[in-house]
Each structure stands twice: as structure tokens, then as C-alpha cells.
Design a protein around this motif. Structure first.
Motif, mmCIF file in Angstrom:
data_model
loop_
_atom_site.group_PDB
_atom_site.id
_atom_site.type_symbol
_atom_site.label_atom_id
_atom_site.label_comp_id
_atom_site.label_asym_id
_atom_site.label_seq_id
_atom_site.Cartn_x
_atom_site.Cartn_y
_atom_site.Cartn_z
ATOM 1 N N ILE A 484 0.838 -1.207 0.000
ATOM 2 C CA ILE A 484 0.000 0.000 0.000
ATOM 3 C C ILE A 484 0.869 1.250 0.000
ATOM 4 C CG2 ILE A 484 -1.737 1.289 1.294
ATOM 5 C CD1 ILE A 484 -2.740 -1.281 -0.091
ATOM 6 N N GLY A 485 1.935 1.230 0.796
ATOM 7 C CA GLY A 485 2.839 2.379 0.826
ATOM 8 C C GLY A 485 3.495 2.626 -0.518
ATOM 9 N N ALA A 486 3.900 1.548 -1.187
ATOM 10 C CA ALA A 486 4.545 1.697 -2.498
ATOM 11 C C ALA A 486 3.578 2.268 -3.529
ATOM 12 C CB ALA A 486 5.080 0.342 -2.961
ATOM 13 N N LEU A 487 2.328 1.824 -3.497
ATOM 14 C CA LEU A 487 1.333 2.346 -4.424
ATOM 15 C C LEU A 487 1.085 3.833 -4.191
ATOM 16 C CD1 LEU A 487 -1.175 -0.647 -4.315
ATOM 17 C CD2 LEU A 487 -0.011 0.177 -6.373
ATOM 18 N N GLU A 488 0.995 4.217 -2.929
ATOM 19 C CA GLU A 488 0.767 5.629 -2.622
ATOM 20 C C GLU A 488 1.959 6.482 -3.038
ATOM 21 O OE1 GLU A 488 -2.281 5.310 1.196
ATOM 22 O OE2 GLU A 488 -0.114 5.247 1.537
ATOM 23 N N ARG A 489 3.159 5.963 -2.831
ATOM 24 C CA ARG A 489 4.353 6.723 -3.243
ATOM 25 C C ARG A 489 4.425 6.861 -4.759
ATOM 26 N NH1 ARG A 489 6.472 3.727 1.062
ATOM 27 N NH2 ARG A 489 7.288 2.119 -0.340
ATOM 28 N N ALA A 490 3.830 5.888 -5.461
ATOM 29 C CA ALA A 490 3.825 5.958 -6.928
ATOM 30 C C ALA A 490 2.735 6.895 -7.453
ATOM 31 C CB ALA A 490 3.625 4.557 -7.509
ATOM 32 N N GLY A 491 1.945 7.460 -6.544
ATOM 33 C CA GLY A 491 0.936 8.436 -6.949
ATOM 34 C C GLY A 491 -0.471 7.899 -7.071
ATOM 35 N N ALA A 492 -0.686 6.617 -6.727
ATOM 36 C CA ALA A 492 -2.031 6.049 -6.815
ATOM 37 C C ALA A 492 -2.856 6.445 -5.592
ATOM 38 C CB ALA A 492 -1.968 4.525 -6.927
ATOM 39 N N ALA A 493 -4.115 6.777 -5.813
ATOM 40 C CA ALA A 493 -5.039 7.033 -4.706
ATOM 41 C C ALA A 493 -5.541 5.687 -4.196
ATOM 42 C CB ALA A 493 -6.205 7.890 -5.175
ATOM 43 N N VAL A 494 -5.364 5.425 -2.903
ATOM 44 C CA VAL A 494 -5.740 4.139 -2.314
ATOM 45 C C VAL A 494 -6.948 4.346 -1.402
ATOM 46 C CG1 VAL A 494 -5.014 2.191 -0.892
ATOM 47 C CG2 VAL A 494 -3.371 3.295 -2.447
ATOM 48 N N ARG A 495 -7.984 3.546 -1.607
ATOM 49 C CA ARG A 495 -9.164 3.572 -0.749
ATOM 50 C C ARG A 495 -9.433 2.152 -0.252
ATOM 51 N NH1 ARG A 495 -7.986 7.992 -1.597
ATOM 52 N NH2 ARG A 495 -9.260 9.778 -2.290
ATOM 53 N N ARG A 496 -9.785 2.052 1.038
ATOM 54 C CA ARG A 496 -10.021 0.751 1.672
ATOM 55 C C ARG A 496 -11.426 0.725 2.266
ATOM 56 N NH1 ARG A 496 -4.822 0.041 5.541
ATOM 57 N NH2 ARG A 496 -6.387 -1.220 6.612
ATOM 58 N N THR A 497 -12.141 -0.395 2.051
ATOM 59 C CA THR A 497 -13.499 -0.474 2.579
ATOM 60 C C THR A 497 -13.520 -0.562 4.098
ATOM 61 O OG1 THR A 497 -13.514 -2.893 2.311
ATOM 62 C CG2 THR A 497 -14.384 -1.570 0.487
ATOM 63 N N ASP A 498 -12.441 -1.056 4.727
ATOM 64 C CA ASP A 498 -12.457 -1.163 6.185
ATOM 65 C C ASP A 498 -12.354 0.190 6.864
ATOM 66 O OD1 ASP A 498 -9.826 -0.860 5.324
ATOM 67 O OD2 ASP A 498 -8.998 -1.969 7.017
ATOM 68 N N THR A 499 -11.918 1.209 6.135
ATOM 69 C CA THR A 499 -11.824 2.548 6.712
ATOM 70 C C THR A 499 -12.779 3.538 6.064
ATOM 71 O OG1 THR A 499 -10.005 3.102 5.203
ATOM 72 C CG2 THR A 499 -9.419 2.240 7.374
ATOM 73 N N ALA A 500 -13.227 3.254 4.837
ATOM 74 C CA ALA A 500 -14.058 4.215 4.099
ATOM 75 C C ALA A 500 -15.476 3.731 3.860
ATOM 76 C CB ALA A 500 -13.406 4.539 2.753
ATOM 77 N N GLY A 501 -15.788 2.465 4.150
ATOM 78 C CA GLY A 501 -17.096 1.928 3.803
ATOM 79 C C GLY A 501 -17.205 1.689 2.310
ATOM 80 N N ASP A 502 -18.433 1.762 1.782
ATOM 81 C CA ASP A 502 -18.633 1.592 0.336
ATOM 82 C C ASP A 502 -17.848 2.667 -0.421
ATOM 83 O OD1 ASP A 502 -20.434 -0.321 1.133
ATOM 84 O OD2 ASP A 502 -22.208 0.873 0.675
ATOM 85 N N ILE A 503 -17.267 2.278 -1.564
ATOM 86 C CA ILE A 503 -16.449 3.201 -2.362
ATOM 87 C C ILE A 503 -16.979 3.192 -3.795
ATOM 88 C CG2 ILE A 503 -14.128 3.714 -3.192
ATOM 89 C CD1 ILE A 503 -13.124 2.005 -0.776
ATOM 90 N N ALA A 504 -17.269 4.393 -4.323
ATOM 91 C CA ALA A 504 -17.838 4.505 -5.665
ATOM 92 C C ALA A 504 -16.869 5.221 -6.593
ATOM 93 C CB ALA A 504 -19.161 5.263 -5.619
ATOM 94 N N LEU A 505 -16.778 4.731 -7.819
ATOM 95 C CA LEU A 505 -16.073 5.412 -8.899
ATOM 96 C C LEU A 505 -17.129 6.115 -9.734
ATOM 97 C CD1 LEU A 505 -13.477 5.873 -10.635
ATOM 98 C CD2 LEU A 505 -14.063 3.750 -11.828
ATOM 99 N N VAL A 506 -17.001 7.440 -9.890
ATOM 100 C CA VAL A 506 -18.066 8.216 -10.530
ATOM 101 C C VAL A 506 -17.501 9.106 -11.630
ATOM 102 C CG1 VAL A 506 -19.417 8.260 -8.398
ATOM 103 C CG2 VAL A 506 -17.881 10.143 -8.908
ATOM 104 N N GLY A 507 -18.419 9.637 -12.450
ATOM 105 C CA GLY A 507 -18.064 10.669 -13.417
ATOM 106 C C GLY A 507 -17.550 10.138 -14.730
ATOM 107 N N ARG A 508 -17.178 11.092 -15.575
ATOM 108 C CA ARG A 508 -16.600 10.816 -16.890
ATOM 109 C C ARG A 508 -15.340 11.663 -17.023
ATOM 110 N NH1 ARG A 508 -20.404 8.510 -20.510
ATOM 111 N NH2 ARG A 508 -22.470 8.273 -19.574
ATOM 112 N N PRO A 509 -14.227 11.240 -16.430
ATOM 113 C CA PRO A 509 -13.037 12.091 -16.409
ATOM 114 C C PRO A 509 -12.433 12.280 -17.789
ATOM 115 C CG PRO A 509 -12.519 9.899 -15.601
ATOM 116 C CD PRO A 509 -14.002 9.936 -15.779
#
Length: 528
Positions: A484-509
Motif C-alpha cells: 500500500i505504501g509503495a502504491l501511494e508513493r507511486a501516486g495512486a489514490a488508495v481507498r479501503r473499505t475497512d476505513t471508508a465503507g462503500d467506495i464509488a467510482l463516478v463521473g466521466r473524467p
């Protein structure tokens, strides 16, 4: 059982002492039938105290009997002195003989029928008496416990009595026993439904100070409520406060404003230690569900929150319980087009359960393999793995089944998503060697963030965002902090259900824009 016997003898206008004696005999018979395990003996002893109070016609006379029963049981089994269940039984029984009768009488004086008054006061009194001990032991309190018990009350007696009758008449032949069990079916279904739905309510369990300080604190609060509740003015104030808290907290806990977010494309449901990913198809009300989590309640509640009425396809990446255990909850009261499994059909018992659940919902069981493409108006799914599913052998530690996970690459209006199931190092190496396109905007982390994920695989995916479907406080120590640390250092946004609950990907970027990940909050509590 004692209540059923008492009710029958009351109809026959039997003497209260005789009724109590016959009921006690029924309790002894139940102990023999259910086998005298410590929990059964403990419950029977407490039931004896209540029956003694009935026979004597004075609830307060039961207190010496309760004390005597406790002493006898402790002499017979000293280990009960440190058994939480024993303490809870004693407190609940004390509440039934000291608190519940007064509350029941007060309700009856206000015109409430006796059976309704008793049904309301018994679980409320037991909850109030045991709450401080539960808080001290588990560092948590459950606001929905009383409501769950009240809803369960009507089904407890029919399920128990009919179950016992089925056992008693079984020597006469299978048909009468099956008839009793069939009649008990709706009551048992209701109990399971209440348990599922209550457990799935976000905020059903709230944190509280643990240990002796937490127990004392809640105990003082309970005593204060009982004391001030004797005054009509204080009762009115307490009722107003309770209603205000309910109006504010319940809607935001169960259905927070703004959920689901508009234009959601993918939602990772918080189902604890397991996976359940919902993909919008572009057809209103229709989704594709990838995996169903370990239990019925959480996935059912997540789909309800999203307004899902129909499932075009359920894809089970592999047949481990944390991915298929909630299938019945996902299919409950929803139309479903089919249930898909991958090439690894083990363990066999899980496949049989899945097939039975799918058949009960009227959904065909279908097969998926690498190379298959599935399309809907706003969703395209390419099955890219497993490339070389390993043969399952008895005694396998689960690696072969994990590596046989279906790996899906989904194209959605919000970006591409790679759903990697629980693939481990060997299957990841196969995917890399095959040359298949692994690039994705979002990666559903393999195997809940297990350390058995290769850096080469993560580099090939090169995700802008990573979602980890994982349970709070799980014993596997998922996800791996290094990954997880390596992914974050590489610039990826990390979301976890155990800390954030349900997680949605939205929009048309647009190109170069950040992906929009929205969290619902209220994650499931850490298991105790």
C-alpha cells in the motif's frame, strides 16, 4: 417451552403452582433433548428461577432463589465464575424478575394488552441489565439490539416449540416430524432475516470504552436513566432527546444524504473480509455483481442502498466463502439473469451451494473463461484470466483456487477497472507472460491486498487508483502495508473499505483529470 406449557395450562385454568411444576418438567425434558451442555444447563437454571417466582406469586421472592441457583452452579462448575455467558444469564434473569413485571404492569394500566406489554418489556429489561457488561467485554454497544429482539420475539416461541415437537414425534414416523418442521419454517426464516438485516445496519454497533471503566460508565448511565425516568418531566425530556437523536442519526447512518452519488459506475461494497463489486450497466436498475462477500446481510444492504432491483449477471470470481457466502442475500427479491463461475469448480461443496442458490432464484449457472467478452450499453467486460488454471488437489491451502480466480477488465464511463479476484503470484505471472493488456485506471487489489502480489504485476496495471476490499481487524493482516505504501508513493489514490465503507467510482473524467472516488463512510465495525 415453559411459556407454551404455561399458556396451555392457563387456558385449562390450572393452579399456578401446578402450572409452574409442569413447566419445570418441560424445561428438564428440553435439557435432555438438547443435551446438558453448559449453556443449556445455565439457561434451564435461570428458567427455574422465573418459574419459582411464578409459583410463589411474588417476583421479589425469586432473588434468593436466583442467588441460590448461582451458588449451586458455581459449586458444580467453578469455571462459570469467569464465563461471560453465565454473567449475562444471571443479569438477564434478574431483570426479568425485578424490572420487567413493573414495566409490564405500567403498560397494562395504560391499556396495552398483556401479551404486547410482556413482549415489549422482556427484551428491553434484559438489554438494559446486560448492556453495561457487554460494553465492558466488547467495548461496544448496539442501539438496534432492542429493536432486533422485539422483532424476533414473535418467531422465537413457534420456532422452538415446533422444533421440539418435531423431535418428540419423530419416533412415530417422518411425516409428522416433517410437518412440524415445515410449519416452523416461516418462523425460522423470520429469525434469520431479522439477524441479517440488523447486522447489516450501518452503525448497528457503536464503540464504547472497554473494560471495567466502560462497564461502570454505562452502568451509571443506565441507573441514571432509570432514576430520572421515574419523573414525568424527566421522562418527557428523555423521550424528546431520544427522538431527536433518532431523527438525526438514523437517517445518516442507514442512508446518508447523497448516496449513491450521481453517475456512479462502480461501487466496492463494504462486506467485511470479502469482495462484492457492483458495476452499472447503463440500464436503469440493472447491474453486474462481481462476488457477493461472506454473508447475506452486508451485500443485500449495499445493493438496497444503490437501489438495485435487477442483476444482469452475478460473476463469482472463485468459490471461496468470502466471495460466495452472501449470494443468497444478493439474489433476495431481485431478478437475476444468471450466475457465472470460472473454470476452477472447487471446493465441490461450495459449487453445490451456489448451484442450489442460483436454482432457487431461477437463475441459470453459466461458465466463463479467458477470452470471453460481455457487453451492455455502458459496460464492457473482458475475461482475461485465469490463463492456466491449476489443478485442484485435496489438502490444497487455497492457492490453486485463488489462482483460478476469474480476472476481469471492465470498461466503464468512469474509466477502466481491473478486477483481479484473489490471484496470487503464479497466476499474476501467467497474466504477464500472456501479453494480455492489464492497464487500468482502477485496480481492485488482488486477494484483499495480500503480500502475495508482485511489483511487476502492479507496474503492468499502472493504476491511478486502487480499491482494497478488506475487513476491519482481519486476522490475515490484510492489506500489506509495504504494498500500500509503495502504491501511494507511486501516486495512486488508495481507498479501503475497512476505513471508508462503500467506495464509488463516478463521473466521466477527461484525459489527465483525477478519477473521482466517493466514500459513503460508516464502515462495518471491527469483529470482536
Amino acid at each position: 417451552m415453559a411459556g407454551a406449557v404455561l399458556a396451555l395450562l392457563r387456558l385449562l385454568r390450572a393452579d399456578p403452582r401446578l402450572a409452574a411444576g409442569v413447566s419445570a418438567a418441560a424445561v428438564l425434558g428440553f435439557v435432555v433433548l438438547a443435551r446438558p451442555s453448559p449453556s443449556v444447563v445455565r439457561a434451564a437454571a435461570m428458567a427455574g428461577v422465573v418459574l419459582l417466582a411464578l409459583a410463589m406469586g411474588r417476583g421479589r421472592s425469586a432473588v434468593p432463589a436466583l442467588a441460590a441457583a448461582v451458588l449451586v452452579l458455581l459449586l458444580a462448575d467453578p469455571a462459570l465464575a469467569v464465563d461471560p455467558g453465565f454473567a449475562l444469564s444471571v443479569l438477564a434473569t434478574a431483570a426479568l424478575v425485578l424490572i420487567a413485571p413493573g414495566w409490564s404492569d405500567a403498560l397494562q394500566r395504560r391499556g396495552v394488552p398483556r401479551w404486547v406489554a410482556e413482549a415489549l418489556t422482556v427484551p428491553a429489561a434484559a438489554f438494559l441489565a446486560t448492556a453495561p457488561l457487554i460494553a465492558g467485554l466488547n467495548a461496544q454497544v448496539s442501539p438496534v439490539a432492542v429493536v432486533a429482539n422485539l422483532l424476533a420475539v414473535p418467531a422465537v416461541a413457534p420456532a422452538t416449540v415446533l422444533g421440539v415437537l418435531a423431535a418428540v414425534v419423530s419416533p412415530l414416523g417422518a411425516p409428522p416430524a416433517q410437518a412440524c418442521a415445515w410449519v416452523a419454517g416461516p418462523a425460522v426464516w423470520w429469525l434469520v432475516l431479522v439477524a441479517d438485516r440488523a447486522a447489516a445496519v450501518p452503525g448497528a454497533v457503536l464503540g464504547w470504552p472497554g473494560g471495567l471503566p466502560g462497564a461502570v460508565l454505562l452502568g451509571l448511565l443506565v441507573l441514571g436513566l432509570l432514576w430520572f425516568g421515574r419523573s414525568p418531566r424527566w421522562r418527557a425530556l428523555l423521550l424528546a432527546v431520544a427522538l431527536g437523536l433518532a431523527l438525526v442519526l438514523v437517517p445518516t447512518r442507514i442512508a446518508p444524504p447523497g448516496w449513491p452519488p450521481p453517475a456512479w459506475a462502480v461501487v466496492a461494497c463494504d462486506v467485511g473480509q470479502g469482495d462484492a463489486i457492483v458495476l452499472a450497466t447503463g440500464r436503469p436498475g440493472w447491474v453486474v455483481l462481481v462476488d457477493a462477500g461472506p454473508d447475506d446481510g452486508p451485500v443485500d444492504a449495499c445493493l438496497d442502498r444503490l437501489g438495485v432491483q435487477r442483476i444482469a449477471l452475478v460473476v463469482l470470481s472463485h468459490l471461496h466463502a468470502d466471495h460466495v457466502g452472501g449470494l443468497a442475500g444478493a439474489l433476495r427479491d431481485r431478478a437475476v439473469g444468471g450466475v457465472a463461475v470460472g473454470p476452477v469448480r472447487e471446493p465441490g461443496w461450495a459449487l453445490r451451494e451456489v448451484a442450489g442458490t442460483a436454482s432457487g432464484a431461477g437463475a441459470p449457472l453459466v461458465a466463463l473463461a479467458a477470452g470471453r467478452r460481455l457487453e451492455w450499453p455502458a459496460l464492457t467486460i473482458d475475461v482475461i484470466g485465469p490463463q492456466h488454471p491449476a489443478a485442484f488437489v485435496d489438502g490444497d491451502d487455497g492457492t490453486a483456487v485463488n489462482d483460478g480466480s476469474l480476472v476481469l477488465r471492465a470498461r466503464t464511463p468512469a474509466g477502466t477497472v481491473l478486477l483481479a479476484g484473489d490471484v496470487e503470484l503464479a497466476a499474476q505471472a501467467d497474466l504477464l507472460a500472456s501479453g494480455v493488456d492489464l492497464r487500468a485506471d482502477v485496480l481492485k487489489m488482488p486477494h484483499h491486498g495480500s503480500r502475495y502480489t508482485s511489483v511487476a504485476f502492479l507496474n503492468a496495471v499502472s493504476p491511478r487508483a486502487v480499491v482494497v476490499s478488506v475487513g476491519a481487524g482481519n486476522s490475515y493482516r490484510h492489506p500489506d502495508p509495504g504494498l500500500i505504501g509503495a502504491l501511494e508513493r507511486a501516486g495512486a489514490a488508495v481507498r479501503r473499505t475497512d476505513t471508508a465503507g462503500d467506495i464509488a467510482l463516478v463521473g466521466r473524467p477527461a484525459a489527465g483529470e483525477e478519477l473521482e472516488l466517493v466514500s459513503r463512510g460508516s464502515p462495518l465495525p471491527e469483529p470482536r
